[in-house]
Design a protein around this motif. Structure first.
Motif, PDB file in Angstrom:
ATOM      1  N   LEU A  91      60.908  -3.552   0.086  1.00 32.59           N
ATOM      2  CA  LEU A  91      60.173  -3.655   1.354  1.00 32.59           C
ATOM      3  C   LEU A  91      58.499  -3.469   1.115  1.00 32.59           C
ATOM      4  N   GLU A 118      59.491   1.379   9.172  1.00 33.19           N
ATOM      5  CA  GLU A 118      58.336   2.109   8.561  1.00 33.19           C
ATOM      6  C   GLU A 118      57.686   1.047   7.835  1.00 33.19           C
ATOM      7  N   ALA A 119      58.254  -0.127   7.413  1.00 34.55           N
ATOM      8  CA  ALA A 119      57.509  -1.238   6.296  1.00 34.55           C
ATOM      9  C   ALA A 119      56.956  -2.060   7.306  1.00 34.55           C
ATOM     10  N   GLY A 120      57.032  -1.974   8.603  1.00 28.99           N
ATOM     11  CA  GLY A 120      56.254  -2.829   9.643  1.00 28.99           C
ATOM     12  C   GLY A 120      57.016  -3.966  10.082  1.00 28.99           C
ATOM     13  N   ILE A 121      58.495  -3.706  10.178  1.00 31.18           N
ATOM     14  CA  ILE A 121      59.273  -4.794  10.746  1.00 31.18           C
ATOM     15  C   ILE A 121      59.475  -4.356  12.110  1.00 31.18           C
ATOM     16  N   ASP A 122      59.608  -5.387  12.979  1.00 32.05           N
ATOM     17  CA  ASP A 122      60.150  -4.968  14.511  1.00 32.05           C
ATOM     18  C   ASP A 122      61.379  -4.854  14.577  1.00 32.05           C
TER      19      ASP A 122
ATOM     20  N   ARG B 112      50.829  -1.469  16.231  1.00 32.38           N
ATOM     21  CA  ARG B 112      51.744  -0.991  15.090  1.00 32.38           C
ATOM     22  C   ARG B 112      51.837  -1.718  13.873  1.00 32.38           C
ATOM     23  N   ALA B 113      51.119  -2.780  13.982  1.00 31.03           N
ATOM     24  CA  ALA B 113      50.989  -3.633  12.840  1.00 31.03           C
ATOM     25  C   ALA B 113      50.162  -3.012  11.431  1.00 31.03           C
ATOM     26  N   LYS B 114      50.454  -3.533  10.382  1.00 27.30           N
ATOM     27  CA  LYS B 114      49.988  -2.671   9.071  1.00 27.30           C
ATOM     28  C   LYS B 114      48.723  -3.332   8.717  1.00 27.30           C
ATOM     29  N   LEU B 190      54.192  -7.398   4.297  1.00 26.91           N
ATOM     30  CA  LEU B 190      55.073  -7.146   5.258  1.00 26.91           C
ATOM     31  C   LEU B 190      54.516  -6.260   6.458  1.00 26.91           C
ATOM     32  N   GLY B 191      54.775  -6.466   7.577  1.00 24.90           N
ATOM     33  CA  GLY B 191      54.165  -5.814   8.724  1.00 24.90           C
ATOM     34  C   GLY B 191      52.877  -6.204   9.188  1.00 24.90           C
ATOM     35  N   THR B 192      52.529  -7.376   8.838  1.00 21.89           N
ATOM     36  CA  THR B 192      51.516  -8.135   9.311  1.00 21.89           C
ATOM     37  C   THR B 192      51.434  -8.923  10.451  1.00 21.89           C
ATOM     38  N   HIS B 193      50.588  -8.870  11.708  1.00 20.22           N
ATOM     39  CA  HIS B 193      50.678  -9.544  12.793  1.00 20.22           C
ATOM     40  C   HIS B 193      49.710 -10.550  12.692  1.00 20.22           C
ATOM     41  N   PRO B 216      58.738 -13.589  12.436  1.00 16.16           N
ATOM     42  CA  PRO B 216      59.340 -13.554  13.663  1.00 16.16           C
ATOM     43  C   PRO B 216      58.511 -13.670  14.752  1.00 16.16           C
ATOM     44  N   GLU B 218      57.955 -12.307  17.309  1.00 14.09           N
ATOM     45  CA  GLU B 218      57.198 -10.986  17.947  1.00 14.09           C
ATOM     46  C   GLU B 218      55.847 -10.572  17.129  1.00 14.09           C
ATOM     47  N   THR B 219      55.703 -11.169  15.945  1.00 15.96           N
ATOM     48  CA  THR B 219      54.577 -11.012  15.061  1.00 15.96           C
ATOM     49  C   THR B 219      53.430 -12.006  15.299  1.00 15.96           C
TER      50      THR B 219
END
Lengths: 198, 321
Positions: A91, A118-122, B112-114, B190-193, B216, B218-219
């Motif tokens: 991840l 935790e890795a930022g996935i919804d 919440r986005a990284k 990963l975790g980017t919006h 996704p 949602e992002t």
């Protein structure tokens, strides 16, 4: 499939192929069958970009089923704990376009989802499918200890020994159901213990 | 009535031409107090008293959310539009007293986005002015890709480069510079919006590519700046208020309802937020749904309409309102 009781109780779906550049599967035991069922409807070449982290369990079944899908990578873990560093590393190095699919027991789905969150996935973008045992991962609200594979109602906390009512109240943050002392007023009162989560 | 919001009495404190097309307006509260707090991406609806006509246009707040002594908006002049931006450019001067709505945010950051990846086209830069200021104040991780026609029309490009340096990437149409979108989207951690604001074509392109590459829904966040489309005039009866009114060529159904003295709820005036959704009692004709709120099924059913952007062609239309 688990019925919705209270709002925090997770409800699982059926795995379906999502558009994406890479696909990460985490499964245990009969969760492998959810992946092979999904494969039947997946586009050609889908598993060429797939990485499967699989915890077969003690009987070692279903490995051949997953090998037959010819995924780019298939990793077998002895336990979820032993596979977790690999999952976290995967991840951490991933880019947007990675899709996550979790299948098998609730404990597996919950803990793998915890790593993905935790890795930022919804959580809404993660595909899940429950297969196999209904055994629950339970947190004792009194001592905070986690007891794995709880199948009875009530259940004994392996850390502090209290007899706990296993609630449907679920914490996504710690990936566990909450257990609350069932006989706090009179500890000598022991209600019948039933197999509730086979 | 803008739902859930009261209005703010403001005075225009400054008017600053930015380039050939864009002018910036500053508002302060008439009573000298601080303005309400807002978050990056919020807009206000500005009321313009244009003779007999009241124009209501939404504009993104572009100042820093950390400073609420004044609100600033930037208005791109549209010479062939319905006249709101021209009114702002021609009639609004420092000292003018105006009424604006409380800020509403339909394009907020997901904190919440990284990482926050922003794509702006033209005047679509304005919400990002506030969002980048907000994120910079919090040490947030962001990157902004900004396309404009020419360097001279790159509104605030110089300001952004000065403030954020390499986090800002500019693309000029006249130099044939194009965003390598697939590469950009495929290399994000990963975790980017993703946030996109600009012309409808750009928003559609970015949303399509993001979806195809596995982002996704949602992002992916977007904001349309869609003005109501003109069309043939039509008559409408409002069942509850018992009024029959005519919707003019250049007027939206919502504007006609407001002009008739009915006070319907609204927030975005652009067909995305859902506040003005209205039940259709009966109709004989066809709807021209321009909204992004109702489902395809709602559109087909003929039971609902978004009066802020949608129109009607036919013999009769009765709405609940």
């Amino acid at each position: 499939m688990a019925a919705k009781s209270i709002i925090s109780r997770p409800v699982y779906g059926t795995l379906s192929p999502q558009p994406g550049k890479h696909h990460l599967f985490v499964a245990d035991a009969e969760g492998a069958l959810a992946i092979s069922d999904m494969a039947a409807g997946a586009p050609a070449g889908f598993f060429g970009d797939a990485h499967i982290i699989f915890i077969p369990g003690h009987d070692g079944k279903h490995v051949a089923t997953l090998e037959a899908l010819r995924p780019a990578r298939l990793y077998q873990g002895h336990t979820f704990a032993s596979a977790l560093p690999r999952l976290k590393q995967t991840l951490a190095n991933a880019h947007m376009g990675l899709r996550v699919y979790l299948s098998g027991t609730e404990g597996l789905i919950g803990q793998a989802m915890q790593a993905a969150l935790e890795a930022g996935i919804d959580h809404t973008s993660i595909q899940t499918e429950h297969r196999g045992s209904l055994a629950r991962r339970m947190q004792c609200v009194h001592c905070k200890g986690i007891t794995e594979n709880v199948t009875t109602q009530p259940a004994t906390c392996v850390h502090c020994g209290l007899l706990l009512l296993v609630r449907d109240h679920y914490s996504r943050r710690i990936a566990a159901f909450q257990g609350v002392c069932i006989n706090a007023e009179d500890r000598s009162e022991i209600p019948p213990i039933e197999e509730a989560f086979p | 009535m803008s739902t859930g919001t009261t209005k703010l009495d403001v005075v225009v404190s400054d008017v600053v031409p930015v380039n050939d097309l864009v002018t910036r307006f500053h508002f302060r509260r008439r009573d000298g107090d601080l303005l309400p707090t807002f978050s990056g991406g919020a807009h206000v609806v500005v009321e313009m008293r244009d003779g007999q006509r009241t124009r209501l246009n939404p504009y993104s707040l572009m100042g820093s959310p950390l400073d609420t002594r004044e609100y600033t908006i930037s208005v791109r002049r549209d010479d062939v539009g319905r006249g709101g931006s021209l009114f702002m450019h021609r009639n609004v001067r420092p000292g003018l007293e105006m009424v604006i709505s409380y800020p509403v945010n339909l394009f907020s950051l997901d904190l919440r986005a990284k990482k926050h990846l922003m794509l702006a086209g033209g005047i679509g830069i304005t919400p990002f002015m506030a969002q980048t200021a907000q994120l910079a104040g919090e040490g947030g991780n962001f990157e902004l890709h900004y396309t404009c026609r020419t360097a001279s029309l790159g509104t605030y490009a110089d300001v952004l480069r000065e403030r954020y340096d390499r986090r800002i990437r500019l693309y000029h149409d006249d130099r044939e510079e194009r965003i390598d979108l697939d590469r950009l989207l495929s290399t994000q951690p990963l975790g980017t919006h993703l946030y996109v604001c600009g012309p409808a074509g750009m928003i559609g392109w970015v949303r399509d590519r993001a979806a195809a590459l596995g982002w996704p829904a949602e992002t992916v966040h977007f904001e349309h700046f869609a003005a109501p489309q003109p069309g043939l005039p039509f008559d409408v009866t409002l069942a509850v208020s018992g009024k029959t009114i005519r919707v003019g060529e250049q007027q939206s159904l919502l504007e006609a309802i407001e002009a008739a003295g009915v006070d319907p709820p609204y927030l975005c005036r652009g067909g995305v937020c859902g506040q003005c959704e209205t039940n259709v009692i009966s109709y004989d004709g066809k709807f021209i749904h321009n909204d992004h709120w109702l489902s395809e099924e709602d559109h087909r059913s003929g039971c609902k309409i978004m009066p802020c952007v949608s129109r009607f062609e036919g013999k009769s239309l009765v709405l609940e309102r």
